[in-house]
Design a protein around this motif. Structure first.
Motif, mmCIF file in Angstrom:
data_model
loop_
_atom_site.group_PDB
_atom_site.id
_atom_site.type_symbol
_atom_site.label_atom_id
_atom_site.label_comp_id
_atom_site.label_asym_id
_atom_site.label_seq_id
_atom_site.Cartn_x
_atom_site.Cartn_y
_atom_site.Cartn_z
ATOM 1 N N THR A 336 -3.118 -2.652 -33.782
ATOM 2 C CA THR A 336 -4.144 -3.485 -34.392
ATOM 3 C C THR A 336 -3.592 -4.814 -34.890
ATOM 4 N N GLY A 337 -2.280 -5.038 -34.755
ATOM 5 C CA GLY A 337 -1.707 -6.304 -35.174
ATOM 6 C C GLY A 337 -1.987 -7.402 -34.169
ATOM 7 N N ARG A 338 -1.367 -8.556 -34.381
ATOM 8 C CA ARG A 338 -1.597 -9.718 -33.530
ATOM 9 C C ARG A 338 -0.451 -9.953 -32.543
ATOM 10 N N ASP A 339 0.363 -8.953 -32.332
ATOM 11 C CA ASP A 339 1.427 -9.082 -31.342
ATOM 12 C C ASP A 339 0.834 -9.309 -29.960
ATOM 13 N N ARG A 340 1.568 -10.062 -29.139
ATOM 14 C CA ARG A 340 1.159 -10.270 -27.747
ATOM 15 C C ARG A 340 1.926 -9.289 -26.863
ATOM 16 N N PHE A 341 1.218 -8.678 -25.934
ATOM 17 C CA PHE A 341 1.808 -7.706 -25.025
ATOM 18 C C PHE A 341 1.646 -8.174 -23.592
ATOM 19 N N TRP A 342 2.714 -8.051 -22.842
ATOM 20 C CA TRP A 342 2.638 -8.205 -21.393
ATOM 21 C C TRP A 342 2.567 -6.773 -20.876
ATOM 22 N N GLU A 343 1.368 -6.342 -20.490
ATOM 23 C CA GLU A 343 1.069 -4.920 -20.355
ATOM 24 C C GLU A 343 1.162 -4.468 -18.900
ATOM 25 N N PRO A 344 1.755 -3.297 -18.654
ATOM 26 C CA PRO A 344 1.945 -2.828 -17.279
ATOM 27 C C PRO A 344 0.632 -2.442 -16.614
ATOM 28 N N THR A 345 0.563 -2.712 -15.323
ATOM 29 C CA THR A 345 -0.559 -2.247 -14.507
ATOM 30 C C THR A 345 -0.102 -1.143 -13.561
ATOM 31 N N TRP A 346 1.107 -0.679 -13.703
ATOM 32 C CA TRP A 346 1.630 0.440 -12.932
ATOM 33 C C TRP A 346 2.421 1.347 -13.874
ATOM 34 N N THR A 347 3.242 2.210 -13.338
ATOM 35 C CA THR A 347 3.937 3.208 -14.150
ATOM 36 C C THR A 347 4.864 2.556 -15.165
ATOM 37 N N TRP A 348 4.626 2.855 -16.436
ATOM 38 C CA TRP A 348 5.553 2.437 -17.474
ATOM 39 C C TRP A 348 6.611 3.526 -17.603
ATOM 40 N N PRO A 349 7.916 3.180 -17.505
ATOM 41 C CA PRO A 349 8.938 4.209 -17.309
ATOM 42 C C PRO A 349 9.542 4.785 -18.574
ATOM 43 N N THR A 350 9.130 4.342 -19.761
ATOM 44 C CA THR A 350 9.927 4.642 -20.939
ATOM 45 C C THR A 350 9.076 4.891 -22.174
ATOM 46 N N ASP A 351 9.727 5.416 -23.218
ATOM 47 C CA ASP A 351 9.074 5.626 -24.511
ATOM 48 C C ASP A 351 9.309 4.458 -25.457
ATOM 49 N N HIS A 352 9.970 3.427 -24.983
ATOM 50 C CA HIS A 352 10.145 2.177 -25.731
ATOM 51 C C HIS A 352 9.264 1.100 -25.124
ATOM 52 N N LYS A 353 9.028 0.045 -25.892
ATOM 53 C CA LYS A 353 8.544 -1.213 -25.348
ATOM 54 C C LYS A 353 9.757 -2.134 -25.207
ATOM 55 N N ALA A 354 9.706 -3.021 -24.257
ATOM 56 C CA ALA A 354 10.784 -3.979 -24.041
ATOM 57 C C ALA A 354 10.500 -5.264 -24.812
ATOM 58 N N VAL A 355 11.550 -6.041 -25.039
ATOM 59 C CA VAL A 355 11.431 -7.354 -25.673
ATOM 60 C C VAL A 355 11.871 -8.402 -24.664
ATOM 61 N N LEU A 356 11.027 -9.405 -24.449
ATOM 62 C CA LEU A 356 11.334 -10.489 -23.513
ATOM 63 C C LEU A 356 11.368 -11.802 -24.285
ATOM 64 N N SER A 357 12.540 -12.429 -24.337
ATOM 65 C CA SER A 357 12.695 -13.711 -25.009
ATOM 66 C C SER A 357 13.102 -14.767 -23.991
ATOM 67 N N THR A 358 12.470 -15.914 -24.087
ATOM 68 C CA THR A 358 12.660 -16.978 -23.103
ATOM 69 C C THR A 358 13.299 -18.184 -23.766
ATOM 70 N N PHE A 359 14.349 -18.686 -23.132
ATOM 71 C CA PHE A 359 15.112 -19.808 -23.658
ATOM 72 C C PHE A 359 15.164 -20.947 -22.641
ATOM 73 N N ARG A 360 15.441 -22.126 -23.134
ATOM 74 C CA ARG A 360 15.766 -23.255 -22.273
ATOM 75 C C ARG A 360 17.244 -23.563 -22.470
ATOM 76 N N VAL A 361 17.998 -23.536 -21.386
ATOM 77 C CA VAL A 361 19.446 -23.721 -21.439
ATOM 78 C C VAL A 361 19.830 -25.005 -20.715
ATOM 79 N N THR A 362 20.603 -25.837 -21.386
ATOM 80 C CA THR A 362 21.152 -27.034 -20.750
ATOM 81 C C THR A 362 22.320 -26.620 -19.871
#
Length: 364
Positions: A336-362
């Protein structure tokens, strides 16, 4: 945890295509003297506990590869992997036309990368792979820390698997007959006995040496321990904390070493955006497989991506990858929180959720 811890459409606010797209080099404009200006890469880093290599869910192994193929992370920190499972994963990715390097790590945890791995090393509970991002070298540390002494269960009325001869060992992982234990001093002492912070300090010292060589440093993993930023005065009466405020020492030590918690940098409010990564709902598993404290709200953020600030790296975004539903008191519920989820449309393989962090690298 080893036993319990033994895509994709975005839910909530959208993320810009430049963040979710594969990291390609931006144009490098030339100045009037024909000197090349720095170019940049988008570097997507995912922390991914794969639950015993996807073996606990029908189709789980393919689900791991499907997730990586959809998200297209550049560096993946894998927990609950081993050489055989990583070899299968790399083969599955190759069938999808994706080439990843691995760090030839003999044990869990592992690192795989779309960029060349030029060095690698192992530490207790941690692995390191040095990745060359178009010449900019990044030391990436992957951790999977001790699953016992899971004492964030004590305020929730469960033992947390503290071994003998430590206090509370008599409860094992079971419900505590006398109810929740909210003594923060006891919780802190038992948490220290896990050794999670001690082994992490070894990695932090190595990361300082890597930065002295001019390398960027990233640190990610399944810590089996919450964040001190999530168990504060604002959350003390939420999520079955039962009035308890705890300065969890592993994340505190990492921040004291200058690292930043990528998810909390983007989403600083632990009430509105708690960012829980365990337990995750999984339609391929029975609820009983997904909870160890069936009468409690056991949700916590125990999977992290940290980065050390540097002028060559800039954090762009951080999101949760996985189902937007979870397990609370032995029931599947929507967050019920305001977290954003990138949600699977196929088999989710685990009992964890993953964390995806995006960076810009020079990269120059």
């Amino acid at each position: 945890m080893v036993r319990r811890r033994e895509l994709l459409g975005m839910v909530g606010a959208s993320v810009g295509a430049g963040v979710l797209a594969m990291g390609t080099a931006e144009a490098a404009p030339q100045d009037g003297r024909n000197h090349r200006r720095p170019s940049h890469r988008t570097l997507k880093v995912m922390q991914f506990n794969i639950w015993l290599g996807g073996s606990r869910v029908p189709g789980g192994r393919a689900g791991i590869a499907d997730t990586i193929a959809a998200v297209k992370p550049d560096v993946v920190m894998l927990s609950e992997s081993n050489p055989e499972r990583v070899a299968h994963l790399l083969a599955d990715l190759a069938e999808r036309g994706l080439t990843y390097f691995d760090n030839e790590n003999p044990v869990d945890p592992a690192v795989i990368s779309r960029y060349p791995i030029i060095e690698h090393a192992s530490f207790p509970y941690w692995s390191k792979a040095v990745v060359s991002v178009d010449g900019t070298e990044v030391a990436a540390y992957s951790g999977h820390l001790e699953y016992r002494y899971y004492v964030n269960y004590l305020p929730r009325g469960y033992g947390g698997g503290t071994p003998s001869p430590w206090e509370t060992s008599e409860y094992g992982w079971n419900e505590i007959p006398t109810g929740p234990i909210t003594d923060a001093g006891l919780i802190t002492r038992l948490n220290a006995a896990s050794g999670r912070t001690k082994v992490t300090r070894t990695v932090l010292a190595d990361a300082a040496k890597e930065r002295a060589k001019g390398r960027l440093t990233l640190l990610a993993g399944d810590f089996n321990e919450p964040s001190h930023r999530d168990w504060n005065h604002r959350t003390r009466n939420l999520f079955d904390h039962n009035g308890t405020v705890v300065k969890w020492s592993t994340t505190q030590a990492i921040e004291d070493a200058g690292f930043r918690d990528s998810y909390r940098v983007i989403h600083p409010d632990p009430v509105r955006r708690p960012g829980f990564t365990w337990p995750s709902d999984n339609p391929g598993a029975d609820v009983g497989q997904l909870t160890w404290a069936p009468k409690a709200d056991e949700r916590d953020r125990i999977d992290f991506v940290f980065y050390h600030p540097d002028r060559r790296i800039r954090l762009l975004d951080s999101v949760i990858v996985g189902p937007s539903s979870t397990i609370v008191r032995n029931k599947r519920v929507k967050e019920t929180g305001r977290d954003r989820f990138w949600e699977p449309t196929w088999t989710w393989p685990t009992d964890h959720k993953a964390v995806l962090s995006t960076f810009r690298v020079t990269t120059r």
